[in-house]
Design an enzyme around this catalytic site. Structure first.
Site, PDB file in Angstrom:
ATOM      1  N   TRP A  14       0.829  -1.211  -0.192  1.00 25.10           N
ATOM      2  CA  TRP A  14      -0.063  -0.094   0.074  1.00 25.10           C
ATOM      3  C   TRP A  14       0.694   1.048  -0.353  1.00 25.10           C
ATOM      4  CZ3 TRP A  14      -3.838   1.926  -1.871  1.00 25.10           C
ATOM      5  CH2 TRP A  14      -4.561   3.112  -1.338  1.00 25.10           C
ATOM      6  N   LYS A 106      -6.436   1.285   8.545  1.00 29.77           N
ATOM      7  CA  LYS A 106      -7.666   1.128   8.947  1.00 29.77           C
ATOM      8  C   LYS A 106      -7.449   0.058  10.053  1.00 29.77           C
ATOM      9  CE  LYS A 106      -8.839   1.430   4.026  1.00 29.77           C
ATOM     10  NZ  LYS A 106      -9.306   0.769   2.733  1.00 29.77           N
ATOM     11  N   GLY A 134     -11.022   4.298   2.186  1.00 32.95           N
ATOM     12  CA  GLY A 134     -11.852   4.095   1.003  1.00 32.95           C
ATOM     13  C   GLY A 134     -11.576   2.819   0.303  1.00 32.95           C
ATOM     14  N   LYS A 189     -15.134  -1.983   9.031  1.00 33.09           N
ATOM     15  CA  LYS A 189     -15.496  -2.715   7.970  1.00 33.09           C
ATOM     16  C   LYS A 189     -14.207  -4.174   7.890  1.00 33.09           C
ATOM     17  CE  LYS A 189     -11.733  -1.614   5.221  1.00 33.09           C
ATOM     18  NZ  LYS A 189     -10.864  -2.753   4.576  1.00 33.09           N
ATOM     19  N   ASP A 242     -16.108   1.092   1.003  1.00 31.83           N
ATOM     20  CA  ASP A 242     -15.320   0.074   1.584  1.00 31.83           C
ATOM     21  C   ASP A 242     -15.519  -1.216   1.944  1.00 31.83           C
ATOM     22  OD1 ASP A 242     -12.465  -0.571   1.662  1.00 31.83           O
ATOM     23  OD2 ASP A 242     -12.003   0.713   3.459  1.00 31.83           O
ATOM     24  N   THR A 246     -14.221  -4.841   0.720  1.00 32.99           N
ATOM     25  CA  THR A 246     -13.449  -6.042   1.488  1.00 32.99           C
ATOM     26  C   THR A 246     -14.477  -7.204   1.973  1.00 32.99           C
ATOM     27  OG1 THR A 246     -14.227  -4.632   3.472  1.00 32.99           O
ATOM     28  CG2 THR A 246     -12.085  -4.330   2.487  1.00 32.99           C
ATOM     29  N   SER A 252      -8.986  -9.095  -0.303  1.00 36.80           N
ATOM     30  CA  SER A 252      -9.113  -8.570   1.189  1.00 36.80           C
ATOM     31  C   SER A 252      -8.482  -9.566   2.140  1.00 36.80           C
ATOM     32  CB  SER A 252     -10.407  -8.255   1.600  1.00 36.80           C
ATOM     33  OG  SER A 252     -10.736  -8.209   2.858  1.00 36.80           O
ATOM     34  N   ASN A 254      -8.680  -9.662   5.424  1.00 39.68           N
ATOM     35  CA  ASN A 254      -9.583  -9.901   6.438  1.00 39.68           C
ATOM     36  C   ASN A 254     -10.728 -10.838   5.819  1.00 39.68           C
ATOM     37  OD1 ASN A 254      -8.895  -7.761   8.745  1.00 39.68           O
ATOM     38  ND2 ASN A 254      -8.743  -6.714   6.881  1.00 39.68           N
ATOM     39  N   LEU A 275      -1.197  -9.705   7.482  1.00 38.66           N
ATOM     40  CA  LEU A 275      -1.669  -8.695   8.351  1.00 38.66           C
ATOM     41  C   LEU A 275      -3.228  -8.590   8.149  1.00 38.66           C
ATOM     42  CD1 LEU A 275      -1.419  -6.692  10.828  1.00 38.66           C
ATOM     43  CD2 LEU A 275      -0.830  -4.864   9.032  1.00 38.66           C
TER      44      LEU A 275
END
Length: 328
Positions: A14, A106, A134, A189, A242, A246, A252, A254, A275
């Site tokens: 990122w 986030k 976002g 989220k 978002d 995700t 994603s 997560n 992560l």
């Protein structure tokens, strides 16, 4: 406010993507990386090991000198949420004045329940806490695919100037003054994305996924209202946008963590070494929700599964057997 010189702290996927975006916008970019091997790879190969095939442009300078990065006119903090405090604390003494520090993580700090801009304000009182969030994946942004995000600061002029400074090609930042709303959506989220992944991993079907995302959004709005966020912000890119992203794709981390949980993997290995901020955010989110008496059954179920207090099947049953009530 032109923000010609921008530093990006964090040389992961990122951070590299945002550095490329700033360079495409015509800014002079310093990319700081803590890890020596990764910094050497970025500097020598001019390519991110996390984004194969994506080359760094010439106007991006890679450094391990935090003092050099601090000389920028605006700084993007692209480090994990749980590392934000240590990085900003190390940076603070080198800052020359009230420059924007833009949190691009986030999450919520696990130990203190602080949002990222609160951590910035505590550790660097002279800086201007700002948030960027976002629906965005690093690979898409790095390759110049169309992406829209929100950047928020208390001062509307600073928010607008930062949006202009990093706007490039297909990367479109909208600006806002609802700092809490923007960062709250991004943090919440992640937990809901784990729930969506569990639904997919368990093979519960598209109807269940749609219901989960919709009711999860209702939780996000309730939590946001309790913390002073604007409803229109939560309906926007950093909230609903978002969440949709995700909760719908293995890109994603997560969501992928949730898929692994749904398939029977244990909580301590489900992230597969990557992560997943939602794992850290979930317990803090639930403690904050309880403190303000906010009902968040989906997020609570995720937190219970991650803590080993409830199996996936028990979590699903607990949600399906909740008392029937009006949707509103």
């Amino acid at each position: 406010m032109n923000f010609q010189r921008i530093a990006v702290l964090g040389g992961g996927a990122w951070g590299t993507a945002l550095a490329l975006t700033c360079a495409r916008a015509g800014r002079d970019v310093t990319l700081w990386e803590f890890d020596g091997k990764n910094a050497e790879h970025l500097s020598g190969k001019r390519e991110s090991q996390f984004l194969p095939g994506v080359k760094l442009v010439e106007r991006i300078k890679v450094t391990r000198d935090l003092g050099e990065a601090a000389r920028a006119e605006a700084i993007l903090l692209v480090v994990p949420a749980q590392a934000m405090r240590s990085v900003v604390s190390a940076l603070a003494n080198s800052l020359s004045g009230a420059i924007p520090l833009v949190a691009c993580a986030k999450g919520i700090e696990h130990s203190t329940h602080r949002f990222m801009t609160e951590v910035i304000a505590e550790c660097a009182p002279k800086a201007v806490p700002t948030i960027l969030s976002g629906p965005s994946f690093a690979a898409d942004v790095a390759r110049g695919l169309p992406t829209a995000v929100t950047i928020a600061a208390a001062d509307p002029k600073i928010a607008a100037a930062l949006a202009r400074a990093i706007s490039a090609d297909a990367f479109r930042p909208y600006h806002s003054t609802d700092v809490r709303g923007v960062e709250l959506g991004g943090a919440t989220k992640n937990v809901l994305a784990i729930a969506a992944g569990i639904v997919t991993g368990r093979g519960l079907g598209a109807s269940a996924s749609a219901a989960l995302t919709t009711r999860g959004f209702a939780e996000l709005v309730r939590f946001g209202n309790a913390h002073g966020a604007k409803t229109e912000t939560m309906m926007g890119l950093s909230g609903l946008g978002d969440l949709i992203l995700t909760c719908s794709t293995p890109q994603s981390r997560n969501f992928s963590c949730g898929v692994a949980l749904g398939k029977g993997e244990k909580a301590d290995t489900a992230a597969h070494g990557k992560l997943a901020e939602g794992v850290f955010t979930a317990p803090a989110l639930m403690e904050m929700a309880r403190a303000k008496n906010v009902d968040m059954p989906i997020s609570g179920a995720v937190a219970a599964v991650l803590a080993g207090k409830m199996s996936v099947d028990e979590a699903i049953e607990s949600l399906l057997t909740r008392p029937l009530k009006s949707e509103s």
